[in-house]
Design a protein around this motif. Structure first.
Motif, PDB file in Angstrom:
ATOM      1  N   LYS A 129      76.141  14.402  12.683  1.00  0.00           N
ATOM      2  CA  LYS A 129      77.480  14.781  13.129  1.00  0.00           C
ATOM      3  C   LYS A 129      77.635  16.282  13.348  1.00  0.00           C
ATOM      4  N   LYS A 132      77.025  17.997  16.961  1.00  0.00           N
ATOM      5  CA  LYS A 132      76.771  16.968  17.979  1.00  0.00           C
ATOM      6  C   LYS A 132      75.331  17.020  18.498  1.00  0.00           C
ATOM      7  N   ASP A 134      71.461  15.941  19.655  1.00  0.00           N
ATOM      8  CA  ASP A 134      70.883  14.816  20.381  1.00  0.00           C
ATOM      9  C   ASP A 134      69.863  14.116  19.485  1.00  0.00           C
ATOM     10  N   PRO A 168      73.105   9.038  18.949  1.00  0.00           N
ATOM     11  CA  PRO A 168      73.094  10.308  19.680  1.00  0.00           C
ATOM     12  C   PRO A 168      72.300  10.158  20.972  1.00  0.00           C
TER      13      PRO A 168
END
Length: 212
Positions: A129, A132, A134, A168
């Motif tokens: 989290k 953000k 990948d 993600p």
């Protein structure tokens, strides 16, 4: 192809996994409703099961967090991190022990808990989290966890994506073959008793092939 329905034992386990109370997200990793409910609702419990998943059966590994909960009275990353090492080792070693090598795993689990507290404020979900990230970055962060090499990190990433709704960008690619849709390679693919057997068969065949 063998005809007929599932065995009574398999059917019983599948039914149990379909009736986990009080959680909206369901998993069937430990093959026991209460143990699976803990895994579904606590990311550190899920991470603990993943850490224990070596040299013992998959379902026993993921029952481990519930055993700790029953014996400590609470399953909490801070309590585990701060526990007296000798007392915690005794707790996980009491028959039935949570692992084939409970003393070693007690140390590894406390080291993992301490790392999560120190680097993630006790919230393992910050790995996917914070900022953000990948899929590749999440994999990098998972690999940094004590006791998590590349393979274990990829399997856990696949488990998050396939069963926990943590997806993600690029998570399947980062997880490698463990992220393949429809595969039966790892705990990430276990959703009932039948798939558990299929994953176990795959692992057995892969081990035999590796031996030549």
């Amino acid at each position: 192809m063998r005809s007929g329905g599932p065995s009574p034992a398999a059917d019983e386990k599948s039914t149990a996994c379909d009736t986990i109370p009080h959680v909206t997200r369901k998993v069937c990793l430990a093959q026991e409703p209460e143990a699976d409910a803990l895994l579904a609702g606590d990311y550190f419990a899920l991470l603990t099961g993943m850490l224990l998943d070596q040299q013992i059966s998959m379902e026993k590994a993921f029952k481990g967090p519930k055993v700790i909960l029953d014996r400590m009275g609470v399953f909490d990353v801070h309590r585990i991190a701060e526990a007296d090492p000798e007392e915690f080792a005794a707790l996980v070693s009491t028959p039935p022990a949570i692992h084939r090598f409970p003393g070693s795993m007690a140390k590894r689990l406390q080291t993992l808990a301490q790392f999560v507290v120190e680097h993630h404020d006790g919230k393992i979900e910050s790995i996917w989290k914070r900022g953000k990230p990948d899929g590749a970055e999440v994999l990098k962060r998972l690999t940094a966890l004590p006791g998590f090499g590349d393979q274990k990190a990829r399997i856990f990433l696949a488990l998050l994506g396939k069963q926990m709704g943590v997806k993600p960008t690029g998570w399947r690619e980062a997880a490698g073959s463990y992220g393949d849709d429809g595969s039966r390679r790892s705990i990430a693919d276990v959703v009932d008793a039948k798939s558990l057997g299929e994953v176990r068969a795959f692992k057995k065949a892969a081990k035999a092939a590796a031996k030549g």
